[in-house]
Design a protein around this motif. Structure first.
Motif, PDB file in Angstrom:
ATOM      1  N   VAL A  69       6.824  -8.385  -0.747  1.00 30.32           N
ATOM      2  CA  VAL A  69       5.749  -8.104   0.198  1.00 30.32           C
ATOM      3  C   VAL A  69       4.555  -7.549  -0.565  1.00 30.32           C
ATOM      4  N   TYR A  70       3.350  -8.032  -0.231  1.00 34.74           N
ATOM      5  CA  TYR A  70       2.141  -7.555  -0.888  1.00 34.74           C
ATOM      6  C   TYR A  70       1.689  -6.252  -0.240  1.00 34.74           C
ATOM      7  N   VAL A  71       1.473  -5.250  -1.070  1.00 37.93           N
ATOM      8  CA  VAL A  71       0.924  -3.968  -0.614  1.00 37.93           C
ATOM      9  C   VAL A  71      -0.513  -3.920  -1.101  1.00 37.93           C
ATOM     10  N   PRO A  72      -1.498  -3.918  -0.196  1.00 35.56           N
ATOM     11  CA  PRO A  72      -2.889  -3.938  -0.628  1.00 35.56           C
ATOM     12  C   PRO A  72      -3.300  -2.631  -1.298  1.00 35.56           C
ATOM     13  N   ALA A  73      -4.415  -2.691  -1.991  1.00 35.99           N
ATOM     14  CA  ALA A  73      -4.945  -1.497  -2.649  1.00 35.99           C
ATOM     15  C   ALA A  73      -5.226  -0.425  -1.603  1.00 35.99           C
ATOM     16  N   HIS A  74      -4.927   0.811  -1.971  1.00 37.95           N
ATOM     17  CA  HIS A  74      -5.154   1.924  -1.049  1.00 37.95           C
ATOM     18  C   HIS A  74      -5.368   3.205  -1.856  1.00 37.95           C
ATOM     19  N   ILE A  75      -5.724   4.253  -1.164  1.00 39.89           N
ATOM     20  CA  ILE A  75      -5.980   5.535  -1.818  1.00 39.89           C
ATOM     21  C   ILE A  75      -4.839   6.483  -1.482  1.00 39.89           C
ATOM     22  N   GLU A  76      -4.239   7.057  -2.535  1.00 37.65           N
ATOM     23  CA  GLU A  76      -3.188   8.061  -2.388  1.00 37.65           C
ATOM     24  C   GLU A  76      -3.615   9.302  -3.146  1.00 37.65           C
ATOM     25  N   ASN A  77      -3.670  10.438  -2.467  1.00 37.70           N
ATOM     26  CA  ASN A  77      -4.029  11.720  -3.091  1.00 37.70           C
ATOM     27  C   ASN A  77      -5.353  11.633  -3.838  1.00 37.70           C
ATOM     28  N   GLY A  78      -6.299  10.905  -3.306  1.00 41.62           N
ATOM     29  CA  GLY A  78      -7.628  10.792  -3.898  1.00 41.62           C
ATOM     30  C   GLY A  78      -7.722   9.808  -5.053  1.00 41.62           C
ATOM     31  N   ALA A  79      -6.657   9.073  -5.355  1.00 47.66           N
ATOM     32  CA  ALA A  79      -6.667   8.105  -6.458  1.00 47.66           C
ATOM     33  C   ALA A  79      -6.457   6.707  -5.882  1.00 47.66           C
TER      34      ALA A  79
END
Length: 86
Positions: A69-79
């Motif tokens: 499954v493709y997980v798109p780019a996202h922001i985690e903990n400001g990164a």
């Protein structure tokens, strides 16, 4: 986008290049009009179209496929976390 256009174009033009090299090896000037009759150009066009279509099918058949499954780019903990397959 450029690669999607250049690969079929290269496959289509390859019979014309091979014929020009053949004429050059036979010590004939490949840019003379008498060597490029309507019949020869028609045959080279059909061969080029067949090569381009078969090449596109081969590229599609042997292209690497993403697994999972493709997980798109996202922001985690400001990164920014890049997109990926899981």
């Amino acid at each position: 986008m450029g690669r999607a256009l250049l690969e079929p174009l290269a496959l289509f033009l390859s019979p014309f290049a091979v014929y020009a090299v053949y004429l050059a090896l036979r010590a004939r000037y490949p840019l003379e009009v008498e060597h490029w009759t309507r019949g020869r150009v028609s045959v080279l066009t059909l061969i080029g179209l067949a090569a381009a279509v078969l090449g596109l099918f081969a590229i599609n058949a042997f292209a690497p496929r993403g697994r999972g499954v493709y997980v798109p780019a996202h922001i985690e903990n400001g990164a920014l976390v890049p997109g990926r397959f899981e």
